[in-house]
Design a protein around this motif. Structure first.
Motif, PDB file in Angstrom:
ATOM      1  N   VAL A  48      58.999  47.266  51.587  1.00 61.61           N
ATOM      2  CA  VAL A  48      60.022  47.066  50.808  1.00 61.61           C
ATOM      3  C   VAL A  48      61.003  48.063  50.838  1.00 61.61           C
ATOM      4  CG1 VAL A  48      61.199  46.289  48.663  1.00 61.61           C
ATOM      5  CG2 VAL A  48      59.085  45.466  49.367  1.00 61.61           C
ATOM      6  N   ALA A  49      60.465  49.292  50.312  1.00 64.53           N
ATOM      7  CA  ALA A  49      61.433  50.618  49.997  1.00 64.53           C
ATOM      8  C   ALA A  49      60.451  51.572  50.097  1.00 64.53           C
ATOM      9  CB  ALA A  49      62.119  50.304  48.801  1.00 64.53           C
ATOM     10  N   ALA A  50      60.902  52.925  50.227  1.00 65.22           N
ATOM     11  CA  ALA A  50      60.328  54.045  50.133  1.00 65.22           C
ATOM     12  C   ALA A  50      61.246  55.354  49.806  1.00 65.22           C
ATOM     13  CB  ALA A  50      59.559  54.530  51.481  1.00 65.22           C
ATOM     14  N   VAL A  51      60.706  56.211  49.205  1.00 69.17           N
ATOM     15  CA  VAL A  51      61.462  57.452  48.847  1.00 69.17           C
ATOM     16  C   VAL A  51      60.682  58.790  48.956  1.00 69.17           C
ATOM     17  CG1 VAL A  51      60.470  57.311  46.461  1.00 69.17           C
ATOM     18  CG2 VAL A  51      62.842  58.446  46.933  1.00 69.17           C
ATOM     19  N   SER A  52      61.153  59.630  49.589  1.00 66.82           N
ATOM     20  CA  SER A  52      60.681  60.969  49.870  1.00 66.82           C
ATOM     21  C   SER A  52      60.320  61.892  48.662  1.00 66.82           C
ATOM     22  CB  SER A  52      61.560  61.699  50.900  1.00 66.82           C
ATOM     23  OG  SER A  52      62.805  62.172  50.244  1.00 66.82           O
ATOM     24  N   TRP A  53      59.561  62.865  49.012  1.00 69.62           N
ATOM     25  CA  TRP A  53      58.821  63.404  47.978  1.00 69.62           C
ATOM     26  C   TRP A  53      59.999  64.256  46.929  1.00 69.62           C
ATOM     27  CZ3 TRP A  53      57.585  63.027  52.704  1.00 69.62           C
ATOM     28  CH2 TRP A  53      56.441  63.081  53.036  1.00 69.62           C
ATOM     29  N   SER A  54      61.365  64.335  47.298  1.00 67.58           N
ATOM     30  CA  SER A  54      62.167  65.144  46.406  1.00 67.58           C
ATOM     31  C   SER A  54      62.941  63.946  45.952  1.00 67.58           C
ATOM     32  CB  SER A  54      63.130  66.073  47.141  1.00 67.58           C
ATOM     33  OG  SER A  54      63.896  65.330  47.995  1.00 67.58           O
ATOM     34  N   GLY A  55      63.114  62.682  46.604  1.00 69.15           N
ATOM     35  CA  GLY A  55      63.820  61.533  46.208  1.00 69.15           C
ATOM     36  C   GLY A  55      65.222  61.504  46.968  1.00 69.15           C
ATOM     37  N   GLY A  56      65.393  62.498  47.747  1.00 70.86           N
ATOM     38  CA  GLY A  56      66.462  62.526  48.743  1.00 70.86           C
ATOM     39  C   GLY A  56      66.562  61.681  49.750  1.00 70.86           C
ATOM     40  N   ILE A  57      65.467  61.245  50.391  1.00 70.52           N
ATOM     41  CA  ILE A  57      65.514  60.268  51.561  1.00 70.52           C
ATOM     42  C   ILE A  57      65.008  58.892  50.888  1.00 70.52           C
ATOM     43  CG2 ILE A  57      64.637  59.842  53.504  1.00 70.52           C
ATOM     44  CD1 ILE A  57      64.471  62.876  54.140  1.00 70.52           C
ATOM     45  N   THR A  58      65.679  57.732  51.184  1.00 72.53           N
ATOM     46  CA  THR A  58      65.120  56.541  50.973  1.00 72.53           C
ATOM     47  C   THR A  58      65.114  55.795  52.128  1.00 72.53           C
ATOM     48  OG1 THR A  58      67.409  55.734  49.984  1.00 72.53           O
ATOM     49  CG2 THR A  58      65.739  56.410  48.495  1.00 72.53           C
ATOM     50  N   HIS A  59      64.117  54.772  52.347  1.00 73.42           N
ATOM     51  CA  HIS A  59      64.403  53.634  53.330  1.00 73.42           C
ATOM     52  C   HIS A  59      64.100  52.456  52.697  1.00 73.42           C
ATOM     53  CE1 HIS A  59      64.061  56.764  56.571  1.00 73.42           C
ATOM     54  NE2 HIS A  59      63.072  57.137  55.519  1.00 73.42           N
ATOM     55  N   TYR A  60      65.112  51.237  53.198  1.00 73.33           N
ATOM     56  CA  TYR A  60      64.735  50.054  52.912  1.00 73.33           C
ATOM     57  C   TYR A  60      64.549  48.921  54.038  1.00 73.33           C
ATOM     58  CZ  TYR A  60      66.788  52.028  48.505  1.00 73.33           C
ATOM     59  OH  TYR A  60      67.012  52.597  47.578  1.00 73.33           O
ATOM     60  N   VAL A  61      63.918  47.893  53.710  1.00 72.84           N
ATOM     61  CA  VAL A  61      63.830  46.639  54.687  1.00 72.84           C
ATOM     62  C   VAL A  61      65.214  46.172  54.595  1.00 72.84           C
ATOM     63  CG1 VAL A  61      63.072  44.943  53.071  1.00 72.84           C
ATOM     64  CG2 VAL A  61      62.493  44.928  55.375  1.00 72.84           C
ATOM     65  N   ASP A  62      65.703  45.702  55.810  1.00 74.26           N
ATOM     66  CA  ASP A  62      66.997  45.031  55.752  1.00 74.26           C
ATOM     67  C   ASP A  62      67.465  44.075  54.661  1.00 74.26           C
ATOM     68  OD1 ASP A  62      67.606  45.160  59.471  1.00 74.26           O
ATOM     69  OD2 ASP A  62      67.718  46.790  57.569  1.00 74.26           O
ATOM     70  N   ASP A  63      66.452  43.177  54.388  1.00 74.98           N
ATOM     71  CA  ASP A  63      66.665  42.073  53.559  1.00 74.98           C
ATOM     72  C   ASP A  63      66.987  42.521  52.004  1.00 74.98           C
ATOM     73  OD1 ASP A  63      64.655  39.711  51.694  1.00 74.98           O
ATOM     74  OD2 ASP A  63      66.509  39.379  52.880  1.00 74.98           O
ATOM     75  N   VAL A  64      66.673  43.766  51.597  1.00 81.06           N
ATOM     76  CA  VAL A  64      66.980  44.196  50.309  1.00 81.06           C
ATOM     77  C   VAL A  64      67.958  45.138  50.141  1.00 81.06           C
ATOM     78  CG1 VAL A  64      64.442  43.775  49.828  1.00 81.06           C
ATOM     79  CG2 VAL A  64      65.004  46.287  50.254  1.00 81.06           C
ATOM     80  N   LYS A  65      68.410  45.774  51.318  1.00 83.69           N
ATOM     81  CA  LYS A  65      69.556  46.690  51.356  1.00 83.69           C
ATOM     82  C   LYS A  65      70.806  46.195  50.198  1.00 83.69           C
ATOM     83  CE  LYS A  65      68.575  48.897  55.444  1.00 83.69           C
ATOM     84  NZ  LYS A  65      69.035  49.451  56.812  1.00 83.69           N
ATOM     85  N   GLY A  66      71.311  47.033  49.653  1.00 82.19           N
ATOM     86  CA  GLY A  66      72.312  46.658  48.752  1.00 82.19           C
ATOM     87  C   GLY A  66      71.914  45.815  47.418  1.00 82.19           C
ATOM     88  N   ARG A  67      70.699  45.599  47.341  1.00 86.13           N
ATOM     89  CA  ARG A  67      70.128  44.789  46.173  1.00 86.13           C
ATOM     90  C   ARG A  67      69.118  45.407  45.389  1.00 86.13           C
ATOM     91  NH1 ARG A  67      67.545  40.098  46.636  1.00 86.13           N
ATOM     92  NH2 ARG A  67      66.592  40.496  48.627  1.00 86.13           N
ATOM     93  N   PHE A  68      68.387  46.189  46.194  1.00 87.30           N
ATOM     94  CA  PHE A  68      67.287  46.930  45.545  1.00 87.30           C
ATOM     95  C   PHE A  68      67.514  48.514  45.587  1.00 87.30           C
ATOM     96  CE2 PHE A  68      63.405  43.836  46.215  1.00 87.30           C
ATOM     97  CZ  PHE A  68      64.322  42.746  45.723  1.00 87.30           C
ATOM     98  N   THR A  69      66.834  49.242  44.456  1.00 85.13           N
ATOM     99  CA  THR A  69      67.109  50.611  44.908  1.00 85.13           C
ATOM    100  C   THR A  69      65.946  51.277  44.400  1.00 85.13           C
ATOM    101  OG1 THR A  69      69.447  50.508  44.137  1.00 85.13           O
ATOM    102  CG2 THR A  69      68.569  52.711  43.928  1.00 85.13           C
TER     103      THR A  69
END
Length: 130
Positions: A48-69
């Motif tokens: 669904v989503a991931a965040v790096s150690w510092s929080g500076g890099i995030t990744h999302y599955v396309d289906d949730v982009k713009g809806r999930f943070t």
């Protein structure tokens, strides 16, 4: 060892919002990249989503982009998944996971691949009604 405990799941109507929390204890939380995965009934687990150690890099599955943070508070050893504009197809058990690996290895591929994660929570159920 890292212990992960998710909370915040529940029943919500389509279009509504939920905020999932994942509290970590044990090994230093800030040493871990964090991810959220979900598994719907009869389906395989998916990223669904991931965040790096510092929080500076995030990744999302396309289906949730713009809806999930996804965001994290290292001072409180907690990672969150803010879910807005929920859809019935978001219904699933949501799992928090921790990847304890050197930051130099971090990539989108690694972030979205469950096999790289070392620790998993027990899951929290999200049900979105139509």
């Amino acid at each position: 060892q890292v212990q992960l405990v998710e909370s915040g799941g529940g029943l919500v109507q389509a279009g509504g919002s939920l905020r999932l929390s994942c509290a970590a204890s044990g090994r230093t939380f800030s040493d871990c990249a964090m991810g959220w995965f979900r598994q719907a009934p009869g389906k395989e687990r998916e990223f669904v989503a991931a965040v790096s150690w510092s929080g500076g890099i995030t990744h999302y599955v396309d289906d949730v982009k713009g809806r999930f943070t996804i965001f994290r508070e290292n001072a409180n050893n907690t990672v969150f998944l803010q879910m807005n504009k929920l859809k019935p197809e978001d219904t699933a058990v949501y799992y928090c996971a921790a990847d304890h690996a050197p930051s130099r290895l971090y990539s989108r591929h690694r972030a979205q691949t469950g096999d790289y994660y070392d620790y998993w929570g027990q899951g929290t159920r999200v049900t979105v009604s139509s």
